[in-house]
Motif scaffolding. Structure first.
Motif, PDB file in Angstrom:
ATOM      1  N   TYR A  80      -3.355  -0.852 -11.701  1.00  0.00           N
ATOM      2  CA  TYR A  80      -3.879   0.267 -10.917  1.00  0.00           C
ATOM      3  C   TYR A  80      -3.638   1.600 -11.632  1.00  0.00           C
ATOM      4  O   TYR A  80      -4.529   2.451 -11.682  1.00  0.00           O
ATOM      5  CB  TYR A  80      -3.252   0.265  -9.527  1.00  0.00           C
ATOM      6  CG  TYR A  80      -3.855   1.279  -8.598  1.00  0.00           C
ATOM      7  CD1 TYR A  80      -5.130   1.097  -8.075  1.00  0.00           C
ATOM      8  CD2 TYR A  80      -3.157   2.428  -8.253  1.00  0.00           C
ATOM      9  CE1 TYR A  80      -5.697   2.023  -7.228  1.00  0.00           C
ATOM     10  CE2 TYR A  80      -3.718   3.364  -7.403  1.00  0.00           C
ATOM     11  CZ  TYR A  80      -4.983   3.161  -6.899  1.00  0.00           C
ATOM     12  OH  TYR A  80      -5.541   4.094  -6.069  1.00  0.00           O
ATOM     13  N   ALA A 126       0.831  -1.205   0.000  1.00  0.00           N
ATOM     14  CA  ALA A 126       0.000   0.000   0.000  1.00  0.00           C
ATOM     15  C   ALA A 126       0.862   1.250   0.000  1.00  0.00           C
ATOM     16  O   ALA A 126       0.616   2.187  -0.763  1.00  0.00           O
ATOM     17  CB  ALA A 126      -0.926  -0.017   1.222  1.00  0.00           C
ATOM     18  N   VAL A 182      -1.676   3.888  -1.694  1.00  0.00           N
ATOM     19  CA  VAL A 182      -3.073   3.673  -1.318  1.00  0.00           C
ATOM     20  C   VAL A 182      -3.110   3.181   0.131  1.00  0.00           C
ATOM     21  O   VAL A 182      -2.071   2.942   0.737  1.00  0.00           O
ATOM     22  CB  VAL A 182      -3.777   2.653  -2.256  1.00  0.00           C
ATOM     23  CG1 VAL A 182      -3.785   3.148  -3.688  1.00  0.00           C
ATOM     24  CG2 VAL A 182      -3.119   1.287  -2.177  1.00  0.00           C
ATOM     25  N   SER A 183      -4.305   2.982   0.666  1.00  0.00           N
ATOM     26  CA  SER A 183      -4.413   2.504   2.044  1.00  0.00           C
ATOM     27  C   SER A 183      -4.234   0.986   2.105  1.00  0.00           C
ATOM     28  O   SER A 183      -4.468   0.272   1.122  1.00  0.00           O
ATOM     29  CB  SER A 183      -5.778   2.879   2.630  1.00  0.00           C
ATOM     30  OG  SER A 183      -6.797   2.105   2.022  1.00  0.00           O
ATOM     31  N   ARG A 184      -3.857   0.523   3.289  1.00  0.00           N
ATOM     32  CA  ARG A 184      -3.725  -0.913   3.506  1.00  0.00           C
ATOM     33  C   ARG A 184      -5.083  -1.584   3.322  1.00  0.00           C
ATOM     34  O   ARG A 184      -5.180  -2.690   2.779  1.00  0.00           O
ATOM     35  CB  ARG A 184      -3.170  -1.203   4.900  1.00  0.00           C
ATOM     36  CG  ARG A 184      -2.883  -2.682   5.131  1.00  0.00           C
ATOM     37  CD  ARG A 184      -2.531  -2.971   6.574  1.00  0.00           C
ATOM     38  NE  ARG A 184      -3.574  -2.567   7.505  1.00  0.00           N
ATOM     39  CZ  ARG A 184      -4.709  -3.245   7.715  1.00  0.00           C
ATOM     40  NH1 ARG A 184      -4.951  -4.347   7.059  1.00  0.00           N
ATOM     41  NH2 ARG A 184      -5.591  -2.810   8.589  1.00  0.00           N
ATOM     42  N   ALA A 185      -6.152  -0.906   3.744  1.00  0.00           N
ATOM     43  CA  ALA A 185      -7.500  -1.463   3.596  1.00  0.00           C
ATOM     44  C   ALA A 185      -7.845  -1.695   2.125  1.00  0.00           C
ATOM     45  O   ALA A 185      -8.503  -2.692   1.788  1.00  0.00           O
ATOM     46  CB  ALA A 185      -8.525  -0.535   4.245  1.00  0.00           C
ATOM     47  N   THR A 186      -7.404  -0.799   1.247  1.00  0.00           N
ATOM     48  CA  THR A 186      -7.645  -0.976  -0.190  1.00  0.00           C
ATOM     49  C   THR A 186      -6.969  -2.251  -0.684  1.00  0.00           C
ATOM     50  O   THR A 186      -7.566  -3.030  -1.423  1.00  0.00           O
ATOM     51  CB  THR A 186      -7.126   0.243  -0.981  1.00  0.00           C
ATOM     52  OG1 THR A 186      -7.888   1.387  -0.595  1.00  0.00           O
ATOM     53  CG2 THR A 186      -7.218   0.026  -2.482  1.00  0.00           C
ATOM     54  N   ILE A 187      -5.734  -2.459  -0.261  1.00  0.00           N
ATOM     55  CA  ILE A 187      -5.006  -3.671  -0.674  1.00  0.00           C
ATOM     56  C   ILE A 187      -5.712  -4.903  -0.121  1.00  0.00           C
ATOM     57  O   ILE A 187      -5.900  -5.894  -0.836  1.00  0.00           O
ATOM     58  CB  ILE A 187      -3.536  -3.608  -0.218  1.00  0.00           C
ATOM     59  CG1 ILE A 187      -2.810  -2.418  -0.862  1.00  0.00           C
ATOM     60  CG2 ILE A 187      -2.822  -4.928  -0.522  1.00  0.00           C
ATOM     61  CD1 ILE A 187      -2.791  -2.421  -2.379  1.00  0.00           C
ATOM     62  N   GLN A 188      -6.129  -4.860   1.146  1.00  0.00           N
ATOM     63  CA  GLN A 188      -6.834  -5.991   1.751  1.00  0.00           C
ATOM     64  C   GLN A 188      -8.120  -6.311   0.981  1.00  0.00           C
ATOM     65  O   GLN A 188      -8.417  -7.473   0.718  1.00  0.00           O
ATOM     66  CB  GLN A 188      -7.168  -5.706   3.213  1.00  0.00           C
ATOM     67  CG  GLN A 188      -5.995  -5.768   4.150  1.00  0.00           C
ATOM     68  CD  GLN A 188      -5.385  -7.151   4.256  1.00  0.00           C
ATOM     69  OE1 GLN A 188      -4.186  -7.297   4.097  1.00  0.00           O
ATOM     70  NE2 GLN A 188      -6.180  -8.160   4.502  1.00  0.00           N
ATOM     71  N   ARG A 189      -8.885  -5.286   0.621  1.00  0.00           N
ATOM     72  CA  ARG A 189     -10.124  -5.500  -0.141  1.00  0.00           C
ATOM     73  C   ARG A 189      -9.833  -6.158  -1.478  1.00  0.00           C
ATOM     74  O   ARG A 189     -10.538  -7.076  -1.898  1.00  0.00           O
ATOM     75  CB  ARG A 189     -10.858  -4.180  -0.371  1.00  0.00           C
ATOM     76  CG  ARG A 189     -11.731  -3.738   0.771  1.00  0.00           C
ATOM     77  CD  ARG A 189     -12.692  -2.618   0.376  1.00  0.00           C
ATOM     78  NE  ARG A 189     -12.021  -1.466  -0.227  1.00  0.00           N
ATOM     79  CZ  ARG A 189     -11.463  -0.472   0.467  1.00  0.00           C
ATOM     80  NH1 ARG A 189     -11.495  -0.490   1.783  1.00  0.00           N
ATOM     81  NH2 ARG A 189     -10.882   0.535  -0.143  1.00  0.00           N
ATOM     82  N   ARG A 190      -8.786  -5.678  -2.150  1.00  0.00           N
ATOM     83  CA  ARG A 190      -8.433  -6.235  -3.460  1.00  0.00           C
ATOM     84  C   ARG A 190      -7.948  -7.687  -3.336  1.00  0.00           C
ATOM     85  O   ARG A 190      -8.211  -8.501  -4.217  1.00  0.00           O
ATOM     86  CB  ARG A 190      -7.356  -5.386  -4.137  1.00  0.00           C
ATOM     87  CG  ARG A 190      -7.761  -3.951  -4.432  1.00  0.00           C
ATOM     88  CD  ARG A 190      -8.680  -3.877  -5.648  1.00  0.00           C
ATOM     89  NE  ARG A 190      -8.979  -2.507  -6.000  1.00  0.00           N
ATOM     90  CZ  ARG A 190      -8.611  -1.943  -7.153  1.00  0.00           C
ATOM     91  NH1 ARG A 190      -7.948  -2.611  -8.057  1.00  0.00           N
ATOM     92  NH2 ARG A 190      -8.932  -0.683  -7.390  1.00  0.00           N
TER      93      ARG A 190
END
Length: 97
Positions: free
Chosen positions: A85, A43, A48-56
């Motif tokens: 991306y 991330a 980007v945020s860590r949450a974005t990577i986790q969601r992906r």
């Protein structure tokens, strides 16, 4: 216990170190792993945020390997997703790269 890291291009002296430890009656453990990043490292590298990577990852858009309950993303996958991306962002902004 001592540890050493051997990466592609390392000088051949690692072999002598292993032989010396074995001659001293020690045991050696050799493991191989692919270079990888945590979701947080990926991330940060992409911006980007860590949450974005986790969601992906959970959506199957980023391939990861599980180590225990943690995800590790191989570096070749980080680069593949970075290209995807950037294209997504360019399409979203209407800029033709």
């Amino acid at each position: 216990m001592s540890a050493m890291e051997i990466v592609p291009g390392s000088p051949d002296d690692w072999e002598a170190v292993i032989r010396r430890h074995l001659a001293a009656g020690e045991h050696a453990r050799v493991t191989f792993e692919r270079p990888s990043m945590t979701p947080a490292e990926m991330a940060e590298s992409i911006g980007v945020s860590r949450a974005t990577i986790q969601r992906r990852i959970l959506a199957g858009e980023i391939r990861s390997e599980r180590r225990g309950n943690r995800h590790r993303i191989p570096l070749d996958e980080v680069e593949r997703f970075r290209r995807v991306y950037v294209r997504e962002m360019a399409d979203g902004l209407g800029i033709d790269f």
